[in-house]
Design a protein around this motif. Structure first.
Motif, PDB file in Angstrom:
ATOM      1  N   ALA A 111       0.827  -1.202   0.000  1.00 43.60           N
ATOM      2  CA  ALA A 111       0.000   0.000   0.000  1.00 43.60           C
ATOM      3  C   ALA A 111       0.866   1.259   0.000  1.00 43.60           C
ATOM      4  O   ALA A 111       0.554   2.240  -0.681  1.00 43.60           O
ATOM      5  CB  ALA A 111      -0.932  -0.011   1.206  1.00 43.60           C
ATOM      6  N   CYS A 112       1.965   1.218   0.752  1.00 40.27           N
ATOM      7  CA  CYS A 112       2.900   2.349   0.740  1.00 40.27           C
ATOM      8  C   CYS A 112       3.487   2.534  -0.658  1.00 40.27           C
ATOM      9  O   CYS A 112       3.584   3.655  -1.173  1.00 40.27           O
ATOM     10  CB  CYS A 112       4.017   2.122   1.756  1.00 40.27           C
ATOM     11  SG  CYS A 112       3.521   2.295   3.483  1.00 40.27           S
ATOM     12  N   GLN A 114       2.221   1.594  -3.520  1.00 38.87           N
ATOM     13  CA  GLN A 114       1.193   2.062  -4.442  1.00 38.87           C
ATOM     14  C   GLN A 114       0.898   3.550  -4.241  1.00 38.87           C
ATOM     15  O   GLN A 114       0.603   4.273  -5.192  1.00 38.87           O
ATOM     16  CB  GLN A 114      -0.086   1.244  -4.258  1.00 38.87           C
ATOM     17  CG  GLN A 114      -1.189   1.548  -5.263  1.00 38.87           C
ATOM     18  CD  GLN A 114      -0.776   1.235  -6.686  1.00 38.87           C
ATOM     19  OE1 GLN A 114       0.026   0.335  -6.925  1.00 38.87           O
ATOM     20  NE2 GLN A 114      -1.301   1.980  -7.642  1.00 38.87           N
ATOM     21  N   SER A 115       1.018   4.025  -3.007  1.00 41.39           N
ATOM     22  CA  SER A 115       0.735   5.430  -2.696  1.00 41.39           C
ATOM     23  C   SER A 115       1.621   6.388  -3.486  1.00 41.39           C
ATOM     24  O   SER A 115       1.186   7.480  -3.862  1.00 41.39           O
ATOM     25  CB  SER A 115       0.935   5.692  -1.201  1.00 41.39           C
ATOM     26  OG  SER A 115       0.040   4.947  -0.428  1.00 41.39           O
ATOM     27  N   ARG A 187      -4.129  -0.964  -1.869  1.00 39.81           N
ATOM     28  CA  ARG A 187      -4.252   0.470  -1.595  1.00 39.81           C
ATOM     29  C   ARG A 187      -4.784   0.692  -0.193  1.00 39.81           C
ATOM     30  O   ARG A 187      -5.565  -0.095   0.327  1.00 39.81           O
ATOM     31  CB  ARG A 187      -5.201   1.126  -2.608  1.00 39.81           C
ATOM     32  CG  ARG A 187      -4.689   1.138  -4.030  1.00 39.81           C
ATOM     33  CD  ARG A 187      -5.682   1.863  -4.945  1.00 39.81           C
ATOM     34  NE  ARG A 187      -5.141   2.057  -6.281  1.00 39.81           N
ATOM     35  CZ  ARG A 187      -5.241   1.167  -7.250  1.00 39.81           C
ATOM     36  NH1 ARG A 187      -5.865   0.013  -7.031  1.00 39.81           N
ATOM     37  NH2 ARG A 187      -4.732   1.406  -8.441  1.00 39.81           N
ATOM     38  N   PHE A 188      -4.356   1.811   0.405  1.00 39.36           N
ATOM     39  CA  PHE A 188      -4.905   2.205   1.699  1.00 39.36           C
ATOM     40  C   PHE A 188      -6.355   2.642   1.515  1.00 39.36           C
ATOM     41  O   PHE A 188      -6.675   3.404   0.601  1.00 39.36           O
ATOM     42  CB  PHE A 188      -4.120   3.374   2.292  1.00 39.36           C
ATOM     43  CG  PHE A 188      -2.779   2.999   2.855  1.00 39.36           C
ATOM     44  CD1 PHE A 188      -2.686   2.133   3.935  1.00 39.36           C
ATOM     45  CD2 PHE A 188      -1.609   3.525   2.317  1.00 39.36           C
ATOM     46  CE1 PHE A 188      -1.452   1.790   4.467  1.00 39.36           C
ATOM     47  CE2 PHE A 188      -0.375   3.182   2.835  1.00 39.36           C
ATOM     48  CZ  PHE A 188      -0.297   2.316   3.912  1.00 39.36           C
ATOM     49  N   LYS A 191      -7.385   7.362   3.640  1.00 32.91           N
ATOM     50  CA  LYS A 191      -6.687   8.377   2.840  1.00 32.91           C
ATOM     51  C   LYS A 191      -5.747   9.237   3.682  1.00 32.91           C
ATOM     52  O   LYS A 191      -4.785   9.800   3.170  1.00 32.91           O
ATOM     53  CB  LYS A 191      -7.704   9.277   2.121  1.00 32.91           C
ATOM     54  CG  LYS A 191      -8.472   8.558   1.025  1.00 32.91           C
ATOM     55  CD  LYS A 191      -7.515   8.049  -0.048  1.00 32.91           C
ATOM     56  CE  LYS A 191      -8.226   7.317  -1.154  1.00 32.91           C
ATOM     57  NZ  LYS A 191      -7.282   6.743  -2.151  1.00 32.91           N
ATOM     58  N   GLU A 194      -2.518   7.368   3.759  1.00 33.88           N
ATOM     59  CA  GLU A 194      -1.892   7.482   2.439  1.00 33.88           C
ATOM     60  C   GLU A 194      -1.222   8.842   2.264  1.00 33.88           C
ATOM     61  O   GLU A 194      -0.069   8.937   1.814  1.00 33.88           O
ATOM     62  CB  GLU A 194      -2.950   7.280   1.352  1.00 33.88           C
ATOM     63  CG  GLU A 194      -2.381   7.306  -0.059  1.00 33.88           C
ATOM     64  CD  GLU A 194      -3.455   7.011  -1.083  1.00 33.88           C
ATOM     65  OE1 GLU A 194      -3.557   5.850  -1.507  1.00 33.88           O
ATOM     66  OE2 GLU A 194      -4.193   7.945  -1.457  1.00 33.88           O
ATOM     67  N   SER A 195      -1.922   9.905   2.643  1.00 39.98           N
ATOM     68  CA  SER A 195      -1.364  11.259   2.514  1.00 39.98           C
ATOM     69  C   SER A 195      -0.151  11.452   3.407  1.00 39.98           C
ATOM     70  O   SER A 195       0.843  12.072   3.016  1.00 39.98           O
ATOM     71  CB  SER A 195      -2.431  12.307   2.870  1.00 39.98           C
ATOM     72  OG  SER A 195      -3.511  12.243   1.976  1.00 39.98           O
TER      73      SER A 195
END
Length: 215
Positions: A111-112, A114-115, A187-188, A191, A194-195
């Motif tokens: 997930a990191c 993909q971010s 993905r996270f 959000k 993710e941000s």
């Protein structure tokens, strides 16, 4: 005859589990007992370790280094991980390769990755828009197609570990979008996380251009 099962790591693809085992066996044989692996192999071993069924326990507070060594429980040498707290443990690369269901550590890492993937693609494209680009290791002129935009220091795995410490939250399935087992893109769902990772990555990440498969 069963269908061949590929092994996907963020930095390398193997068409079959057999090919993956051959690759990491050859890597292990390049080192002597007690010898620390180089930076490029460190990245691949960290990505591989995330597949281990007990990845969270193996990684602990974070990976400091990997080395080859012998353990009382095994007659042959294997890879070991030394954690940031100074404690060491061994792990089996075949067990990591044979793993099917992704671990929470693996989900978090993916997930990191993909971010920031789209951001890094844009940065790479911008580099090539400004004229010829050379591999930072071989000094050969490369193209977008035969090059990779890779993390140097710190490696991406360490960036993820540093971020987990700063986030200071237990990893759970609710952090991620629901997906099928073996799905590579994760993905996270949160959000905010993710941000925060995008901002954290921007502050400490260093990347450079490498010719593909140049390690």
């Amino acid at each position: 005859m069963g269908k061949a099962q590929p092994v996907e790591l963020p930095s390398i693809h193997f068409p079959t589990k057999t090919k993956a085992k051959e690759f990491f066996k050859e890597m292990l044989n390049r080192y002597k007992d007690g010898e620390e692996v180089n930076q490029d192999d460190h990245v691949l071993l960290h990505e591989l370790l995330l597949r281990h069924p007990d990845a969270s326990d193996k990684i602990g507070v974070g990976v400091k280094r990997f080395f080859r060594g012998q353990s009382p429980d095994h007659p042959t040498s294997c890879f070991h991980v030394e954690r940031e707290d100074g404690k060491s443990t061994d792990f089996s690369y075949p067990e990591c390769i044979s793993s099917v269901k992704p671990t929470l550590e693996q989900y978090f890492y993916r997930a990191c990755r993909q971010s920031v993937s789209e951001i890094l693609t844009i940065k790479k494209n911008n580099l090539f828009d400004n004229g010829p680009v050379r591999c930072c290791k071989t000094n050969e002129v490369v193209t977008k197609e035969n090059s990779e935009f890779r993390h140097t220091t710190p490696p991406f795995g360490k960036i993820v570990n540093y971020f987990k410490k700063e986030l200071n939250r237990p990893i759970n399935t609710e952090m991620f979008h629901e997906d099928a087992d073996l799905q590579y893109i994760t993905r996270f769902s949160d959000k905010e996380i993710e941000s925060k990772f995008i901002e954290f990555h921007q502050k400490i990440a260093n990347l450079d251009i490498f010719k593909k498969f140049e390690r």
